[in-house]
Design a protein around this motif. Structure first.
Motif, short mmCIF file in Angstrom:
data_model
loop_
_atom_site.label_atom_id
_atom_site.label_comp_id
_atom_site.label_asym_id
_atom_site.label_seq_id
_atom_site.Cartn_x
_atom_site.Cartn_y
_atom_site.Cartn_z
N HIS A 1 0.83 -1.20 0.00
CA HIS A 1 0.00 0.00 0.00
C HIS A 1 0.87 1.26 0.00
O HIS A 1 2.10 1.20 0.08
CB HIS A 1 -0.94 0.00 1.21
N SER B 1 0.54 3.00 -3.62
CA SER B 1 0.20 1.58 -3.66
C SER B 1 0.68 1.00 -4.98
O SER B 1 0.37 1.55 -6.04
CB SER B 1 -1.31 1.39 -3.53
N ASN C 1 -5.37 -0.82 -1.23
CA ASN C 1 -4.73 -0.22 -2.40
C ASN C 1 -5.49 1.03 -2.82
O ASN C 1 -6.50 0.97 -3.53
CB ASN C 1 -4.68 -1.22 -3.56
N TYR D 1 -9.04 3.56 0.06
CA TYR D 1 -7.90 2.68 0.36
C TYR D 1 -8.33 1.23 0.55
O TYR D 1 -7.49 0.34 0.69
CB TYR D 1 -7.20 3.15 1.64
N SER E 1 -4.85 5.53 4.69
CA SER E 1 -3.59 5.86 4.03
C SER E 1 -3.17 7.31 4.17
O SER E 1 -2.05 7.67 3.83
CB SER E 1 -3.70 5.54 2.53
#
Length: 374
Positions: A36, A55, A103, A125, A168
């Motif tokens: 990621h 990612s 991701n 994410y 993230s």
């Protein structure tokens, strides 16, 4: 048996890295192959001190292999075929570290495949495992990593849904004072695939969403908020996790992987890196329990997986803050996990840790008493 984690950019371009990793006393390196987004320190690298990574996949991205979803490559910051170049330099056996549903790069390209909460907020994410496109993506991902690297061991992370608490970007939510129950409610997915699964299971989607919305900030438990519907939601989620796990395990085995480890939890409403499991699954050789805290929480999680029938259980520990760079503290914590039934230690993270922290890891590993399975 102990493994240390690393990124390809910790090794590539640093001639001293292979010897350093070998000197720690671990038996293998868990090297990121699909990972990621991260802002990573590289405290010893001769060329840089910080890596900003999206990612990405760290083996070549072959467009013809992918379907509706395709990962980005990491060549822009890690160089071409970064995983294989790093693995070739290491003297220790290498395990491929594959993050499946976390991701943000893929999620931002297609929000429809992401987890969506009851308020309609999309977690870009978090790829939702209920989506057929996500299932196909994960299937191809493990196959590509296995075939393009030739690894015999793979560590699977985020083999299930991510929720509210694992993201993230810069975190600015603490002031809302959302409890663990609130976060569990905010992690229930209402993407189109999950909505269809709820309908198939006999639930009315808008009624369920309104119950979730009403429960945030009020409910004492998820069961309190949802009543009988909670069990149905859990079963929909578990089915999606099982389908994802079975698909990627079968593909990894077909592609030559001999050893598969899975980050796992038995807590019913958990989301994130550890997939929720309620039984021992075919094809999984080792289950890895979250065990970062310097409390008995990690030992409890290890014991829970052992009671489930898992013969080989890893403990995922860290040498990074807030854990102090103290060999005695590390050794005492790790020994307690071994005593609880852990057969393996997974140490995060050899590339991110300072010299002082790595020295503590080296000393702690050397001091551990031999334990069954080591």
């Amino acid at each position: 048996m102990a493994s240390v984690h690393a990124y390809p950019w910790d090794v590539n371009g640093d001639p001293a890295a292979p010897e350093l990793l070998a000197s720690l006393g671990a038996s293998s390196v868990v090297l990121a192959a699909a990972y990621h987004s991260v802002r990573a320190a590289t405290p010893r690298h001769p060329r840089h001190r910080v890596v900003e990574a999206s990612s990405a996949l760290y083996v070549p991205v072959r467009p013809e292999a992918w379907g509706a979803l395709m990962p980005l490559g990491g060549a822009g910051w890690a160089g071409e075929d970064a995983f294989n170049r790093a693995a070739a330099q290491l003297s220790l056996p290498v395990k491929a570290w594959v993050v499946l549903t976390h991701n943000s790069a893929v999620g931002r390209l297609d929000p429809a495949v992401c987890v969506r909460n009851a308020f309609g907020d999309v977690y870009d994410y978090a790829l939702c495992p209920s989506s057929d496109d996500v299932l196909a993506y994960a299937h191809v991902l493990v196959g590509e990593v296995a075939r393009l690297t030739g690894v015999e061991a793979m560590v699977l992370e985020a083999c299930g849904p991510l929720g509210f608490s694992h993201q993230s970007t810069h975190e600015k939510t603490a002031g809302a004072d959302w409890s663990a129950v609130d976060q569990a409610l905010l992690s229930i997915c209402f993407c189109s695939a999950c909505a269809a699964s709820y309908v198939f299971a006999g639930l009315e989607v808008e009624r369920l969403a309104s119950m979730v919305r009403a429960g945030v900030g009020v409910a004492s438990s998820v069961d309190d908020a949802l009543g009988p519907e909670a069990k149905v939601v859990l079963e929909v989620r578990r089915r999606a996790v099982r389908d994802l796990r079975d698909a990627v395990v079968a593909e990894a085995r077909a592609s030559g992987v001999r050893e598969i480890s899975l980050h796992a939890s038995v807590a019913a409403w958990d989301t994130g890196p550890a997939a929720v499991v309620d039984s021992v699954a075919d094809g999984i050789d080792s289950y890895i329990a979250p065990a970062w805290e310097l409390t008995d929480a990690g030992s409890r999680r290890v014991s829970e997986l052992r009671r489930l029938g898992c013969d080989r259980v890893g403990a995922y520990v860290t040498a990074l803050p807030p854990v102090p760079p103290d060999a005695e503290v590390l050794a005492a914590h790790w020994q307690s996990l071994l005593a609880a039934g852990a057969t393996d230690l997974h140490i995060y993270h050899a590339g991110l840790a300072s010299d002082r922290r790595l020295a503590a890891v080296r000393t702690a590993l050397a001091s551990l008493r031999p334990s069954k399975g080591q």
